[in-house]
Scaffold this motif. Structure first.
Motif, PDB file in Angstrom:
ATOM      1  N   SER A 362       1.340   3.211  17.963  1.00 22.30           N
ATOM      2  CA  SER A 362      -0.112   2.983  17.991  1.00 22.30           C
ATOM      3  C   SER A 362      -0.526   2.324  19.297  1.00 22.30           C
ATOM      4  CB  SER A 362      -0.528   2.105  16.805  1.00 22.30           C
ATOM      5  OG  SER A 362      -0.219   2.727  15.583  1.00 22.30           O
ATOM      6  N   SER A 366      -3.136   3.658  22.260  1.00 22.15           N
ATOM      7  CA  SER A 366      -4.226   2.801  22.721  1.00 22.15           C
ATOM      8  C   SER A 366      -4.217   2.656  24.239  1.00 22.15           C
ATOM      9  CB  SER A 366      -4.129   1.426  22.050  1.00 22.15           C
ATOM     10  OG  SER A 366      -5.135   0.560  22.517  1.00 22.15           O
ATOM     11  N   GLY A 391     -10.535   1.528  16.522  1.00 24.55           N
ATOM     12  CA  GLY A 391      -9.356   1.465  17.367  1.00 24.55           C
ATOM     13  C   GLY A 391      -8.148   2.197  16.826  1.00 24.55           C
ATOM     14  N   ARG A 602     -11.780  -0.162  25.971  1.00 25.52           N
ATOM     15  CA  ARG A 602     -11.299  -0.032  24.598  1.00 25.52           C
ATOM     16  C   ARG A 602     -12.323   0.633  23.687  1.00 25.52           C
ATOM     17  NH1 ARG A 602      -6.536  -2.691  23.031  1.00 25.52           N
ATOM     18  NH2 ARG A 602      -7.180  -2.354  20.890  1.00 25.52           N
TER      19      ARG A 602
END
Length: 780
Positions: A362, A366, A391, A602
């Protein structure tokens, strides 16, 4: 698991209760500490693989225990928990968070299309005032030398590539080490044919289930890691009491010097295995945005750190009384587990290794998404696996590449020794990059004395350089893999970033003037067709060349014309209420606008329906606010330049930005108008605290003047007629006479990546039926 945007950014000043903090600390076990918690499976096994042997004097095992204890204490505990976690960027952590903070406090960013407006974002906070009488010499030196800007980006790319490399190596070594517990239950001849196939099967299942997301089974992660930590704590305590209660004496630093004195070069080379005890420490910082500083501190200091120390002490206590171990694989974790509980422990270990692998996978998704948003990685398809939890993303291409590489590592290496050497180099390189960037943050952001930052760099840097040298010497024994991966990925990232910057410079040089746009009319045979035309460009001012080429080949454009620039800002998140900057291009009767859409590194881009609706709602809001406070603008005053850009809110749930000005203005009724060229900045009152409905209502007719109402009606009619997305389809080639390296980079590497990666229409989620592509040739 929680939504970091809703949980941390909507109400950043609200202090969490102790109950909420403890819940976050518990949840962080499954997300943050999975990788770090399973390190006892392979640390001793990797350390004693070849360079040193376990003798009856116990000097080796006690020396290794002392190294493990002080490494865990100095690096994860002191460096990360007490220092690095404070270097957050609006609550976010990781390599890009440090780079983002540095770019905001010093002019070292290589991102194009920067604006004064970006500095007024509520998340664009500075640790100290930007203008001080005595600026640090380091800041002046960094800003003056352009080559250092590139060098800083290369260092960040190196850290990013090593994180991706860790995403290949960690699942392989974690699952392989957990499954290797079968070695003690079967002969050496048979376990070679069982461990690798089982490892590959688990890895295939792990990657095949990624597209479902972790939100469905994420609630199981924390209990699994908690059970594992309690398990290794109990085993460690049992082994200490049963085999050697005096093993605590080995925690003295004296045993480290005694160990190195006896083993000499072999002991130094074995440090490459010892450093694996801090694998996963970087996750504490990288996953900071999902939790909180206090929660991660509590979880590590109260549970993870004591459990790991007990586990390593227990293994050392057992090995100090068992010396007749002739094969390297038997010196691992499972040999110290009592036979009566070995199978349950094996099951828990496999589950814990899967959880630890999931966390790094993960994290890889990201960081690739962050790299892509900053123009440092080719475009890939990003899929949201959860509508509620921000996210949680899945990148299909990267997922399958990681799976193939993980299986190749497991099948190719077939032992913990080579996997450990490869993983150790990747881990320690990321830590070195974090140490260097944190020392810069201390000087530039925290305004600490340079000597303090130098002391931090020298103290922790010297420890990490020692481990780095021990890993690098194992180049031919597995350490070549992360280096090869990093070189390949850095070449891809650098070529993509370099060409992206050159394309932007080409667009800036070839943009056409506003006068050219205003001169287009019926006299030239140009027709305005019903509908809305969204012209995507990287430019924040001027008319892009792809639009002039479009009009030249097809002498018509839409009645409502919007030049859209989707850009990245060096902040983790842009609040939805501050995402859109809207202004006019030309006079009001031309019905042309500019909309700049800002995302943090992000942030996740919206789907096209939501994006289109919010963009048009922002135009409507802009027209209303302009009519309410400015009144109708004359065409004459608009002929010479573009209008300023106004912050337009687009989400009723979002907090309005906080601006600190001398004027006593309420934050809920402030918007700012910025001019794209020059440093002029003026305040205009406009409501940004609420979302303005797009459709007209009769009850509000008196509030709008005639011109604004006509403009809104035309916008409504154009929306009903349909929206077209006009994108440039680029063909890039190097300028004649360029160097061979430049021709290889642009003509071969970039064009290959451009043909085989996702196009801008996929990255922007444009529906194919509404897409118009304009061919553009870039000679760079």
């Amino acid at each position: 698991m929680m939504d970091p945007e809703l949980g941390r950014h909507l109400n950043p000043q609200k202090k969490d209760s102790w109950k909420a903090i403890l819940l976050l600390a518990y949840q962080s076990l499954g997300v943050v500490y999975g990788d770090l918690s399973i390190s006892p499976l392979y640390v001793y096994k990797s350390t004693f693989a070849e360079d040193i042997t376990h003798s009856e004097t116990n000097e080796e095992i006690f020396g290794v225990l002392s190294f493990v204890f002080w490494t865990l204490t100095l690096v994860p505990l002191f460096k990360y928990v007490f220092i690095v976690l404070r270097a957050d960027d609006n609550g976010e952590g990781g390599t890009f968070a440090l780079y983002s903070s540095i770019c905001r406090h010093a002019k070292v960013s290589l991102l194009p299309n920067k604006q004064i407006a970006d500095e007024e974002l509520s998340t664009y906070k500075l640790e100290s005032p930007p203008e001080t009488k005595n600026r640090p010499r380091v800041k002046i030196w960094l800003e003056r030398h352009k080559n250092l800007h590139t060098a800083l980006l290369v260092v960040v790319m190196l850290g990013t590539c090593m994180v991706i490399g860790d995403g290949v190596l960690t699942p392989a070594i974690s699952v392989f080490s957990a499954v290797s517990g079968l070695e003690l239950a079967m002969s050496k001849h048979h376990h070679e044919y069982a461990v690798v196939p089982i490892t590959c099967f688990i890895l295939i299942c792990l990657f095949a289930l990624q597209h479902y997301g972790t939100h469905r089974i994420g609630f199981l992660f924390a209990p699994i890691i908690l059970t594992w930590l309690l398990c290794i704590s109990a085993l460690g305590f049992y082994n200490i009491v049963h085999w050697n209660p005096h093993v605590y004496q080995a925690l003295s630093p004296y045993y480290m010097f005694k160990f190195l004195k006896k083993t000499k070069k072999g002991g130094w080379m074995s440090l490459g295995g010892i450093l694996l005890c801090m694998t996963g420490s970087e996750a504490m910082f990288a996953d900071l945005g999902h939790f909180s500083y206090t929660a991660i501190q509590i979880a590590f200091t109260s549970l993870v750190y004591p459990a790991l120390i007990l586990a390593y002490m227990g293994q050392a206590a057992y090995l100090s009384k068992h010396h007749k171990i002739y094969t390297s694989y038997q010196i691992g974790f499972y040999v110290s587990v009592p036979e009566s509980v070995r199978w349950p422990v094996l099951g828990i270990a496999i589950l814990a290794s899967v959880v630890g692998s999931q966390a790094i996978i993960s994290g890889t998704f990201s960081i690739i998404n962050q790299s892509q948003s900053l123009g440092c990685f080719p475009r890939v398809k990003v899929v949201h696996t959860s509508e509620k939890i921000h996210g949680q993303i899945y990148i299909p291409e990267i997922n399958w590449m990681l799976m193939i590489l993980c299986i190749a590592v497991a099948v190719g290496f077939r032992n913990t020794k080579h996997m450990g050497n490869a993983s150790g180099l990747a881990v320690i390189t990321v830590m070195l990059v974090t140490t260097c960037l944190t020392s810069l943050v201390m000087i530039l952001c925290w305004q600490k004395p340079p000597l303090l930052a130098l002391a931090f760099l020298l103290f922790f840097g010297s420890i990490e350089v020692l481990y780095f040298s021990a890993s690098l010497i194992k180049f031919l024994e597995g350490a070549w893999l992360p280096i090869l991966l990093a070189l390949f990925l850095m070449a891809v990232m650098f070529v993509w970033h370099y060409t992206t910057i050159k394309k932007y410079e080409f667009d800036m040089h070839n943009k056409v003037s506003l006068e050219w746009l205003l001169a287009l009319g019926e006299n030239l045979g140009i027709v305005r067709v019903p509908g809305i035309g969204l012209v995507f460009t990287d430019l924040i001012s001027g008319i892009p060349a792809n639009f002039s080429r479009f009009v030249t080949n097809l002498p018509a454009f839409h009645h409502i014309l919007v030049f859209v620039c989707v850009k990245s800002v060096p902040v983790p998140f842009v609040p939805p209420a501050e995402r859109y900057l809207v202004g006019r291009v030309g006079p009001p009767n031309h019905r042309s606008y500019r909309c700049i859409v800002r995302y943090g590194y992000r942030d996740v881009h919206q789907d096209v329906d939501s994006f289109e609706s919010q963009l048009i709602a922002s135009l409507s809001d802009f027209i209303r606010s302009e009519a309410s406070y400015d009144g109708p603008r004359s065409s004459k005053s608009m002929d010479g330049h573009e209008d300023g850009l106004t912050v337009i809110g687009s989400n009723a749930l979002a907090c309005p930005p906080r601006y600190d000005f001398e004027e006593n203005i309420q934050p809920a009724s402030v918007s700012i108008e910025f001019h794209c060229e020059g440093n002029a900045m003026e305040l205009l009152p406009a409501s940004i605290g609420k979302k303005v409905r797009f459709f007209l209502e009769d009850g509000h007719s008196s509030e709008l003047d005639k011109h604004a109402r006509e403009e809104l009606e035309e916008l409504c009619e154009a929306r009903q007629a349909g929206t077209a997305f006009i994108l440039g389809h680029s063909h890039v080639r190097a300028r004649p006479g360029s160097s061979i390296m430049k021709k290889v980079a642009i003509d071969l590497v970039y064009n290959f990546l451009g043909r085989n990666c996702r196009g801008p229409d996929v990255a922007l989620r444009v529906p194919p039926a509404s897409l118009l592509e304009v061919g553009m040739v870039y000679v760079l």
